[in-house]
Write a protein that holds these residues in place. Sequence first.
Motif, PDB file in Angstrom:
ATOM      1  N   ALA A 126      -1.627   2.975   3.788  1.00 17.36           N
ATOM      2  CA  ALA A 126      -0.964   2.428   2.596  1.00 17.36           C
ATOM      3  C   ALA A 126       0.550   2.479   2.713  1.00 17.36           C
ATOM      4  O   ALA A 126       1.254   1.588   2.218  1.00 17.36           O
ATOM      5  N   GLY A 127       1.070   3.514   3.378  1.00 14.68           N
ATOM      6  CA  GLY A 127       2.517   3.629   3.513  1.00 14.68           C
ATOM      7  C   GLY A 127       3.122   2.477   4.289  1.00 14.68           C
ATOM      8  O   GLY A 127       4.246   2.041   4.002  1.00 14.68           O
ATOM      9  N   GLU A 128       2.397   1.969   5.293  1.00 16.13           N
ATOM     10  CA  GLU A 128       2.910   0.854   6.091  1.00 16.13           C
ATOM     11  C   GLU A 128       2.859  -0.464   5.320  1.00 16.13           C
ATOM     12  O   GLU A 128       3.664  -1.361   5.571  1.00 16.13           O
ATOM     13  N   LEU A 129       1.918  -0.583   4.418  1.00 17.99           N
ATOM     14  CA  LEU A 129       1.775  -1.826   3.648  1.00 17.99           C
ATOM     15  C   LEU A 129       2.595  -1.821   2.365  1.00 17.99           C
ATOM     16  O   LEU A 129       2.871  -2.884   1.803  1.00 17.99           O
ATOM     17  N   ALA A 130       2.978  -0.630   1.901  1.00 20.89           N
ATOM     18  CA  ALA A 130       3.621  -0.525   0.588  1.00 20.89           C
ATOM     19  C   ALA A 130       4.947  -1.267   0.524  1.00 20.89           C
ATOM     20  O   ALA A 130       5.234  -1.963  -0.460  1.00 20.89           O
ATOM     21  N   GLY A 131       5.773  -1.139   1.560  1.00 21.07           N
ATOM     22  CA  GLY A 131       7.094  -1.769   1.520  1.00 21.07           C
ATOM     23  C   GLY A 131       7.016  -3.265   1.335  1.00 21.07           C
ATOM     24  O   GLY A 131       7.706  -3.837   0.472  1.00 21.07           O
ATOM     25  N   TRP A 157       6.538   0.623 -13.039  1.00 26.28           N
ATOM     26  CA  TRP A 157       6.498   2.045 -13.401  1.00 26.28           C
ATOM     27  C   TRP A 157       5.610   2.836 -12.446  1.00 26.28           C
ATOM     28  O   TRP A 157       5.850   4.028 -12.197  1.00 26.28           O
ATOM     29  N   LEU A 158       4.597   2.162 -11.871  1.00 26.48           N
ATOM     30  CA  LEU A 158       3.748   2.834 -10.869  1.00 26.48           C
ATOM     31  C   LEU A 158       4.537   3.096  -9.587  1.00 26.48           C
ATOM     32  O   LEU A 158       4.364   4.129  -8.944  1.00 26.48           O
ATOM     33  N   ARG A 159       5.386   2.134  -9.246  1.00 29.84           N
ATOM     34  CA  ARG A 159       6.226   2.322  -8.050  1.00 29.84           C
ATOM     35  C   ARG A 159       7.187   3.477  -8.256  1.00 29.84           C
ATOM     36  O   ARG A 159       7.354   4.328  -7.377  1.00 29.84           O
ATOM     37  N   LEU A 160       7.826   3.507  -9.436  1.00 29.96           N
ATOM     38  CA  LEU A 160       8.782   4.585  -9.717  1.00 29.96           C
ATOM     39  C   LEU A 160       8.087   5.944  -9.764  1.00 29.96           C
ATOM     40  O   LEU A 160       8.676   6.965  -9.407  1.00 29.96           O
ATOM     41  N   ARG A 161       6.837   5.933 -10.171  1.00 29.46           N
ATOM     42  CA  ARG A 161       6.102   7.188 -10.257  1.00 29.46           C
ATOM     43  C   ARG A 161       5.575   7.628  -8.896  1.00 29.46           C
ATOM     44  O   ARG A 161       5.149   8.763  -8.718  1.00 29.46           O
ATOM     45  N   GLY A 162       5.613   6.725  -7.910  1.00 32.88           N
ATOM     46  CA  GLY A 162       5.161   7.054  -6.564  1.00 32.88           C
ATOM     47  C   GLY A 162       3.665   7.001  -6.385  1.00 32.88           C
ATOM     48  O   GLY A 162       3.119   7.669  -5.493  1.00 32.88           O
ATOM     49  N   ASP A 163       2.971   6.196  -7.197  1.00 29.34           N
ATOM     50  CA  ASP A 163       1.519   6.086  -7.057  1.00 29.34           C
ATOM     51  C   ASP A 163       1.165   5.447  -5.709  1.00 29.34           C
ATOM     52  O   ASP A 163       1.860   4.541  -5.243  1.00 29.34           O
ATOM     53  N   PRO A 164       0.063   5.878  -5.088  1.00 32.06           N
ATOM     54  CA  PRO A 164      -0.363   5.264  -3.822  1.00 32.06           C
ATOM     55  C   PRO A 164      -0.779   3.817  -4.031  1.00 32.06           C
ATOM     56  O   PRO A 164      -1.154   3.414  -5.147  1.00 32.06           O
ATOM     57  N   TRP A 167       5.714  -4.216  -2.251  1.00 29.61           N
ATOM     58  CA  TRP A 167       6.659  -4.138  -3.363  1.00 29.61           C
ATOM     59  C   TRP A 167       7.729  -5.224  -3.276  1.00 29.61           C
ATOM     60  O   TRP A 167       8.225  -5.675  -4.313  1.00 29.61           O
ATOM     61  N   ARG A 168       8.057  -5.673  -2.072  1.00 28.49           N
ATOM     62  CA  ARG A 168       8.973  -6.827  -1.969  1.00 28.49           C
ATOM     63  C   ARG A 168       8.286  -8.086  -2.494  1.00 28.49           C
ATOM     64  O   ARG A 168       8.918  -8.926  -3.151  1.00 28.49           O
ATOM     65  N   TRP A 169       7.012  -8.218  -2.185  1.00 34.85           N
ATOM     66  CA  TRP A 169       6.239  -9.386  -2.640  1.00 34.85           C
ATOM     67  C   TRP A 169       6.036  -9.347  -4.156  1.00 34.85           C
ATOM     68  O   TRP A 169       6.099 -10.377  -4.825  1.00 34.85           O
TER      69      TRP A 169
END
Length: 243
Positions: free
Chosen positions: A176-181, A198-205, A184-186
């Motif tokens: 998930a870490g490799e796909l997350a960036g 808010w999920l991104r700011l909270r650091g949810d997987p 979130w740009r998309w």
Amino acid sequence: MIPSSHALVSLKPARQAAIQAISLVESSRERGARLPAMPYVRTFLRVLTGSGRLNATVARQIPGLNWVPKNRHSNLKQVEAALDVMIATGGEACPLPLTLDVQAELFPDVMHTRTNRRLHRAEIRTTRQIRQESREVEQRWKLRQNLLAQAEVDLNFQSPESVCTWYTRWSDEFDAGELAGMFWRWQTRFASLNALEWLRLRGDPLYAVMYEIPYIVRETPEPVRQTERWQVPNKLTLWRTPA
């Protein structure tokens, strides 16, 4: 007095005898003199012990030989023949029943050279192996980067309605870490997904984020969903021929 470390002649009698035997035999051969059978070992024994023949008493004077009377594995004639070959080759050959101990005593320089050669060959093998492994690691890294780029290209053709399918397809290849960036740009392209911020700011997987998207899509008005479909570059798939 010259220090032993700078002596021009080896201080070990057996080593000196071996060198002298080679010199004497080669000189005799150059003069055309008739040589006896096994001339090197005969000369070596004569220089070392005064006897041109190998017997139990003489054998005990050869360092490293450790001859044991009534040896069942070899006899003195075999030892004598092996010594002749060793001396004739300047220590390069060490035929049985001789051991490396004899070779080290009579020709330590050969042993040293061989050790250096083995170390050099081992170093070369290690260097080649490291280079090969580095190339393989680099190749795997490049393949993975290319595959990651394919995942990002694939993502560019997804809408909020299909992004979960995209995630399922690529989550087997990447964590998930490799796909997350790239996700979130998309995500910033689609207004309906603003609630995910808010999920991104909270650091949810990312898998937890994907869990929320189908609910958001269902609650998104159809005009907004249709508009976001048209934001996907592959608009040919959305074209409908008028009835």
